[in-house]
Scaffold this active site. Sequence first.
Site, PDB file in Angstrom:
ATOM      1  N   HIS A 164      19.442  27.452 -10.272  1.00 53.21           N
ATOM      2  CA  HIS A 164      17.881  27.480 -10.041  1.00 53.21           C
ATOM      3  C   HIS A 164      16.523  26.491 -10.296  1.00 53.21           C
ATOM      4  CE1 HIS A 164      13.746  29.206  -8.711  1.00 53.21           C
ATOM      5  NE2 HIS A 164      13.665  29.426 -10.040  1.00 53.21           N
ATOM      6  N   LEU A 203      16.511  33.410  -3.515  1.00 48.00           N
ATOM      7  CA  LEU A 203      16.301  33.939  -4.767  1.00 48.00           C
ATOM      8  C   LEU A 203      15.896  35.286  -4.791  1.00 48.00           C
ATOM      9  CD1 LEU A 203      15.840  33.738  -7.703  1.00 48.00           C
ATOM     10  CD2 LEU A 203      13.452  33.134  -7.075  1.00 48.00           C
ATOM     11  N   PHE A 216       6.277  39.342 -16.492  1.00 46.70           N
ATOM     12  CA  PHE A 216       7.382  38.390 -15.929  1.00 46.70           C
ATOM     13  C   PHE A 216       7.825  38.058 -17.263  1.00 46.70           C
ATOM     14  CE2 PHE A 216       8.555  35.133 -13.158  1.00 46.70           C
ATOM     15  CZ  PHE A 216       7.803  35.993 -11.420  1.00 46.70           C
ATOM     16  N   HIS A 269      19.571  31.007 -12.252  1.00 45.93           N
ATOM     17  CA  HIS A 269      18.044  32.561 -11.900  1.00 45.93           C
ATOM     18  C   HIS A 269      19.418  33.970 -12.615  1.00 45.93           C
ATOM     19  CE1 HIS A 269      14.942  34.878 -10.921  1.00 45.93           C
ATOM     20  NE2 HIS A 269      14.703  34.818 -11.131  1.00 45.93           N
ATOM     21  N   ARG A 296      15.365  34.258 -18.689  1.00 44.91           N
ATOM     22  CA  ARG A 296      16.288  33.695 -17.355  1.00 44.91           C
ATOM     23  C   ARG A 296      17.691  33.650 -17.969  1.00 44.91           C
ATOM     24  NH1 ARG A 296      12.582  30.812 -13.214  1.00 44.91           N
ATOM     25  NH2 ARG A 296      11.138  33.049 -12.454  1.00 44.91           N
TER      26      ARG A 296
HETATM   27  C1  LIG Z   1      12.957  30.283  -4.389  1.00 45.65           C
HETATM   28  C2  LIG Z   1      12.250  29.725  -5.335  1.00 45.65           C
HETATM   29  C3  LIG Z   1      11.532  30.128  -6.569  1.00 45.65           C
HETATM   30  C4  LIG Z   1      10.643  30.050  -7.186  1.00 45.65           C
HETATM   31  N1  LIG Z   1       9.752  30.447  -7.744  1.00 45.65           N
HETATM   32  C5  LIG Z   1       8.080  29.999  -8.769  1.00 45.65           C
HETATM   33  C6  LIG Z   1       7.205  30.987  -9.263  1.00 45.65           C
HETATM   34  O1  LIG Z   1       7.365  32.042  -8.486  1.00 45.65           O
HETATM   35  N2  LIG Z   1       6.646  30.600  -9.852  1.00 45.65           N
HETATM   36  C7  LIG Z   1       7.000  29.224 -10.558  1.00 45.65           C
HETATM   37  O2  LIG Z   1       6.213  28.889 -11.176  1.00 45.65           O
HETATM   38  N3  LIG Z   1       7.322  29.010 -10.604  1.00 45.65           N
HETATM   39  C8  LIG Z   1       9.000  29.017  -9.034  1.00 45.65           C
HETATM   40  N4  LIG Z   1      10.077  28.011  -9.204  1.00 45.65           N
HETATM   41  C9  LIG Z   1      10.003  26.647  -9.165  1.00 45.65           C
HETATM   42  C10 LIG Z   1       8.972  26.296  -8.328  1.00 45.65           C
HETATM   43  O3  LIG Z   1       8.892  26.515  -7.720  1.00 45.65           O
HETATM   44  C11 LIG Z   1       8.961  24.559  -8.651  1.00 45.65           C
HETATM   45  O4  LIG Z   1      10.481  24.405  -9.674  1.00 45.65           O
HETATM   46  C12 LIG Z   1       8.830  23.685  -7.756  1.00 45.65           C
HETATM   47  O5  LIG Z   1       7.762  24.738  -6.600  1.00 45.65           O
HETATM   48  C13 LIG Z   1       8.421  22.265  -7.562  1.00 45.65           C
HETATM   49  O6  LIG Z   1       7.740  21.574  -7.115  1.00 45.65           O
HETATM   50  P1  LIG Z   1       7.525  20.164  -6.729  1.00 45.65           P
HETATM   51  O7  LIG Z   1       6.183  19.773  -6.564  1.00 45.65           O
HETATM   52  O8  LIG Z   1       7.989  19.102  -8.784  1.00 45.65           O
HETATM   53  O9  LIG Z   1       8.840  19.819  -6.154  1.00 45.65           O
HETATM   54  P2  LIG Z   1       8.961  19.924  -4.521  1.00 45.65           P
HETATM   55  O10 LIG Z   1       7.907  21.125  -4.340  1.00 45.65           O
HETATM   56  O11 LIG Z   1      10.393  19.966  -3.696  1.00 45.65           O
HETATM   57  O12 LIG Z   1       8.433  18.810  -3.843  1.00 45.65           O
HETATM   58  C14 LIG Z   1       9.419  17.728  -3.561  1.00 45.65           C
HETATM   59  C15 LIG Z   1       8.811  16.424  -2.815  1.00 45.65           C
HETATM   60  O13 LIG Z   1       9.141  15.509  -3.239  1.00 45.65           O
HETATM   61  C16 LIG Z   1       9.666  14.857  -1.610  1.00 45.65           C
HETATM   62  N5  LIG Z   1      10.684  14.272  -2.084  1.00 45.65           N
HETATM   63  C17 LIG Z   1      11.420  14.417  -2.412  1.00 45.65           C
HETATM   64  N6  LIG Z   1      12.796  13.579  -2.315  1.00 45.65           N
HETATM   65  C18 LIG Z   1      11.712  12.684  -1.380  1.00 45.65           C
HETATM   66  C19 LIG Z   1      12.789  11.111  -1.373  1.00 45.65           C
HETATM   67  N7  LIG Z   1      13.259  10.646  -1.941  1.00 45.65           N
HETATM   68  N8  LIG Z   1      11.834  10.301  -1.029  1.00 45.65           N
HETATM   69  C20 LIG Z   1      10.076  11.198  -0.417  1.00 45.65           C
HETATM   70  N9  LIG Z   1       9.503  12.450  -0.650  1.00 45.65           N
HETATM   71  C21 LIG Z   1      10.782  12.678  -1.427  1.00 45.65           C
HETATM   72  C22 LIG Z   1       9.424  16.347  -0.836  1.00 45.65           C
HETATM   73  O14 LIG Z   1       9.539  15.138   0.900  1.00 45.65           O
HETATM   74  C23 LIG Z   1       8.982  17.227  -1.461  1.00 45.65           C
HETATM   75  O15 LIG Z   1       8.002  17.135  -0.838  1.00 45.65           O
HETATM   76  C24 LIG Z   1      10.876  28.483  -7.289  1.00 45.65           C
HETATM   77  C25 LIG Z   1      11.438  27.852  -7.118  1.00 45.65           C
HETATM   78  C26 LIG Z   1      12.743  28.120  -5.854  1.00 45.65           C
HETATM   79  C27 LIG Z   1      13.790  27.481  -5.303  1.00 45.65           C
END
Ligand SMILES: Cc1cc2nc3c(=O)[nH]c(=O)nc-3n(C[C@H](O)[C@H](O)[C@H](O)COP(=O)(O)OP(=O)(O)OC[C@H]3O[C@@H](n4cnc5c(N)ncnc54)[C@H](O)[C@@H]3O)c2cc1C
Length: 598
Positions: free
Chosen positions: A370, A249, A117, A239, A283
Site C-alpha cells: 500500500h 483497497l 481511524f 494494508h 496497519r
Molecule cells: C487506494 C488508496 C487509498 C488511499 N487512501 C488514503 C487515505 O484515505 N488517507 C491518506 O492519508 N492516504 C491515503 N492513501 C495514500 C495517499 O493517497 C498517497 O500516499 C498520496 O495520495 C500520494 O500523493 P502524492 O502527491 O505523493 O502522489 P500522487 O498523487 O500519486 O501524484 C504523483 C504525481 O507524480 C506524477 N509523476 C510520477 N512520475 C513522474 C515522472 N517520471 N514524470 C512526471 N510526473 C511524474 C504523476 O503523474 C502524478 O501526477 C491511499 C492510497 C491509495 C493507493
Amino acid sequence: MDTLHTYDVLVIGGGGAGLMAALHAAPRARTAVISKLYPLRSHTGAAQGGIGAALGNVEEDRWEWHAYDTVKGSDYLGDQDAIDFMCKEAVQSVYDLEHFGLPFSRTPDGRIAQRPFGGHTNNETGKPVRRSCYAADRTGHMILQTLYQQCIKNEITFYDEFQVVDLLLVDGRAAGVVAVELASGELHTFRARAVIFATGGHGRMWEITSNAYSFTGDGPAVLLRRGLPVEDMEFFQFHPTGIYKLGILITEAVRGEGGILLNSKGERFMEKYAPKIKDLASRDVVSRAIYLETRAGNDINGQRYMLLDVRPETVNRYAALDGRTRPDGSPYVVSAEEILSKIPDIADFCRTYLGVDPVKQPIPIQPTAHYAMGGIPTSIRGEVLADETGRVVPGLYAAGECACVSVHGANRLGTNSLVDLIVFGKHAGLNAADFAASADLPPLPENPQAFAGHQLAALRGGSGKERAAQIGREMRALMFDEVGVFRTEQGLEKAVETLQDLRRRFTDIRVGDAGKAYNTALLNAWELGNLLDLALVTARAALARRESRGAHARDDYPARDDQNWLKHSLAWLDEAGQVHLKYKPVTITHYTPKERTY
Ligand SMILES: Cc1cc2nc3c(=O)[nH]c(=O)nc-3n(C[C@H](O)[C@H](O)[C@H](O)COP(=O)(O)OP(=O)(O)OC[C@H]3O[C@@H](n4cnc5c(N)ncnc54)[C@H](O)[C@@H]3O)c2cc1C
C-alpha cells in the site's frame, strides 16, 4: 514546440503534494508542473478514508495526541520534530482546504465531520478518537479536484503527459530535468532555479497492491541514478484490507464505521492481538495478525483470506459489546442505509469486483502492498539531503509519498499521508520559491539530454532475448513472497540474488515498439527499470535490518532492537548494481521509545 524551457520552480508531479507545492510557490516564482499523467488521474484521487487533524469537532482532541499516536504508530522511527510540526500544522491546513472549497462531509451542526481511524486515540483513555476529516469515501478525489481548480485559477503552467526521466545537477546543485513528451516522444530540457519532486509511491513492485499503475518510483530511482541516496526503503506498508486477489483497497474507514474482521471460525481475532483497540490497531499489527491467523490455519477455506464484516447486525452486535456510543452518548446503532452513505464507492467496488453486497455479505480481504514509508530523504523544509550528515542538495526539494521526512517512520497511520502531502507540499513550495528568489539560474550541463537519451536508447537496442512483462511478473511474485508482510534471512538473500539477476536480464530486453508517439512500451520498460532498482535497495536494506519494527517484520528477529537499530537507513546504488548502506540517528524530542501495545 520549443524543447528548452526555463522556470524559477519546477514541480515534478501533479498529485496532492505537487499541486500544493505549486500553489504555494507560484505567487513568488515562475512555476510549472510537469506530470506524466493528466493531474486529475494522480493516485491522490484514489484516497478514500480521510485526512487526520485534531480539530476536535465531535469530541475532545489535541494535536499533541495526534503527534504521540504518530510517533507510536511509526514504532518510534519517525523523527519527532517533524511529526510535531506536521500534526500542529495539520489543523490549519485542513481549514485551508475547506476555504479552497473542499466539500467535506459535515456534522449536523455544519462543522467538518470526523471519524475514527486505525491507531488514532484519545491519549487519556486509549480509546479510538474521531480525527479523520473526510468527504464520504472520496477524500483524495476531492482534495485533488479542489487543488487543481485553485492551480487553474492561479494560472499555473502545466506540462501534462510529460515524463521526467533525468535530473540535471551542476556542481551538486539542481539545475533542471529532462522529460519525454509522450505525444511526440521528443526529449525536452527544463532549466530551473529549484526543482521539487512529488512523484508518488512505488508499490507496483508487489504482486498484490492497492497502488495505481503509475506508482513506479520514478523520482527516487532518478535521484539514485544521480548518486543520491534513498531512506528507510525496508519499510513498506501492507494494508490489511485489500480485496482478495485484486488488492483494491477497502478503506480502514469501513472498520472506523464499525466493520469487524473475522476468521474461518467466526472469531473476531483482533481481540487477541490488540485487546484495547482491536480492529482499529495500526496497519502493520493487523496485517501481521491476518498472516498469523492464516499460518494457524484459520484462513477462510484455506485460501489465505479473512472476512471483513460490515453488515448492520454484526456492526451493532460488536458496537454494543464494545460499549460504543454516538457523540451525543446514545448507543451506536446503524442501518444499512447509513453504512452505505458513508462508503458508497467501497460498496460499488464490492459489487463490481466481487459480486458482494457489503451490507448483506462479508467482504473477502487480504493484505495488499500500500504505502512507501521510505523514499527521498528530506529535511523538515522539504530540502533533499545528500548524505547521513544532513548535507542539503541546493535547489532540490521533495514532498509527498516519494519523500521521507521522516514522519511515518516504520509504519504510517491511516490519514497521515494526506496530511503529509498538504503540510510538506506547502512548505516545499514556499521554501523552493524562497530559494529561487535569491539564487541565480544555474548553467546547464554540457549535452543535458545525454544520460536520458542513453537510457532510452539502451531499451530500444537490447538483444531482445528477454521480455519486460516476464521480468516484471517475476519481480512482483518474488517481492510478495520474500519481501512482504513477514521476512527471513534466507528469503531476503534469495530476493537480493534474484533481483541482481533480473536486473542483468533487464539489460537484454528490447522494446518492440519503435515508434515515437505515445510509446508506452518504451516508458513502461523504463519504469520497470526503476522498480527493479528500488526493489533491490528495499530487499538489501531489509536483509541488513536484523530486528522487527513497524512494517518490517523479521521471523528470525521478532523483537524490536532499539540498542542497535533505532536509526534510519540510507542506501546508495552504484553503477555495478551494489547497494551501499549507511545510517543516521532518529530525532527524539520528548517521546522515549516504549513497547507498543494497542
Ligand atoms: C487506494 C488508496 C487509498 C488511499 N487512501 C488514503 C487515505 O484515505 N488517507 C491518506 O492519508 N492516504 C491515503 N492513501 C495514500 C495517499 O493517497 C498517497 O500516499 C498520496 O495520495 C500520494 O500523493 P502524492 O502527491 O505523493 O502522489 P500522487 O498523487 O500519486 O501524484 C504523483 C504525481 O507524480 C506524477 N509523476 C510520477 N512520475 C513522474 C515522472 N517520471 N514524470 C512526471 N510526473 C511524474 C504523476 O503523474 C502524478 O501526477 C491511499 C492510497 C491509495 C493507493
